[in-house]
Design an enzyme around this catalytic site. Structure first.
Site, PDB file in Angstrom:
ATOM      1  N   VAL A  12       0.816  -1.209   0.000  1.00 25.91           N
ATOM      2  CA  VAL A  12       0.000   0.000   0.000  1.00 25.91           C
ATOM      3  C   VAL A  12       0.856   1.268   0.000  1.00 25.91           C
ATOM      4  O   VAL A  12       1.964   1.279   0.546  1.00 25.91           O
ATOM      5  CB  VAL A  12      -0.949  -0.033   1.225  1.00 25.91           C
ATOM      6  CG1 VAL A  12      -0.170   0.106   2.522  1.00 25.91           C
ATOM      7  CG2 VAL A  12      -2.052   0.978   1.115  1.00 25.91           C
ATOM      8  N   THR A  18       9.613   2.447   1.630  1.00 22.97           N
ATOM      9  CA  THR A  18      10.878   3.150   1.432  1.00 22.97           C
ATOM     10  C   THR A  18      11.704   3.163   2.711  1.00 22.97           C
ATOM     11  O   THR A  18      12.918   2.923   2.685  1.00 22.97           O
ATOM     12  CB  THR A  18      10.618   4.582   0.934  1.00 22.97           C
ATOM     13  OG1 THR A  18       9.850   4.498  -0.282  1.00 22.97           O
ATOM     14  CG2 THR A  18      11.908   5.319   0.657  1.00 22.97           C
ATOM     15  N   ASP A  37       9.719   4.182  -7.869  1.00 20.93           N
ATOM     16  CA  ASP A  37       9.368   5.598  -8.040  1.00 20.93           C
ATOM     17  C   ASP A  37      10.335   6.338  -8.964  1.00 20.93           C
ATOM     18  O   ASP A  37       9.970   7.351  -9.556  1.00 20.93           O
ATOM     19  CB  ASP A  37       9.308   6.317  -6.698  1.00 20.93           C
ATOM     20  CG  ASP A  37       8.098   5.908  -5.866  1.00 20.93           C
ATOM     21  OD1 ASP A  37       7.298   5.065  -6.332  1.00 20.93           O
ATOM     22  OD2 ASP A  37       7.968   6.428  -4.748  1.00 20.93           O
TER      23      ASP A  37
END
Length: 185
Positions: A12, A18, A37
């Site tokens: 999620v 990260t 990302d």
């Protein structure tokens, strides 16, 4: 000498992927992080899926990522002999288990969940570029997460699921134990 241990951290949005990846990297000498990302397409790419009623890009769909570039970078990293021992090559991102060519490569797969309420509380204070338009979370983020999670549950084997509301250090210790890695001090 054995090669890289390829670890996938998915789940999620705002679940702590990260942060957990950085802690894993710090815990296992010589480890590297590759973040999904870094491979988002430019905002105005014609390859994006759009959400017409919001006039906004669907950043939660597979089309938002340049998978060819991500895979090229991953293969480039894997071509190099690990610097020491059995370090981790950590790939983190919310869609990495939904892209089949990548998903099947992982030695270890970890997926982080949150309740919708906790996810929203974390997401609403984050700053995104471009910013989320009003309604994006309910119209796109959460439904796409549920769709992607269902796809993973139905098609991906050997995924260890963690509740992102759990203390990150506790999740880290469980992953290190699962991998069989000794934590650096």
């Amino acid at each position: 000498m054995k090669g890289w241990i390829l670890v996938g951290l998915s789940g999620v949005t705002c679940g702590g992927k990260t942060t957990l990846a950085a802690m894993l990297q710090k815990s296992v000498t010589g480890s590297i992080i590759l973040s999904q990302d870094e491979f988002f397409r430019e905002e105005y790419s014609d390859k994006h899926e759009m959400i017409p009623e919001l006039q906004h890009v669907n950043w939660e769909s597979l089309s938002s990522i340049d998978w060819n570039s991500l895979m090229s970078k991953l293969f480039e990293l894997m071509r190099h002999e690990p610097p020491t021992g059995n370090p981790l090559l950590i790939v983190e991102g919310h869609l990495i288990f939904n892209y089949f060519p990548l998903m099947q490569m992982f030695d270890k797969k970890y997926f982080i969940t949150l309740s919708k309420e906790e996810c929203w509380e974390r997401r609403r204070v984050r700053i995104y570029s471009p910013p989320d338009p009003p309604g994006y979370f309910d119209k796109c983020v959460w439904p796409m997460y549920m769709k992607n999670k269902k796809e993973i549950e139905e098609n991906v084997m050997d995924v260890v699921i963690f509740d992102g509301a759990e203390e990150t250090i506790s999740i880290l210790e469980k992953i290190l134990n699962d991998i069989g890695a000794k934590q650096d001090t």
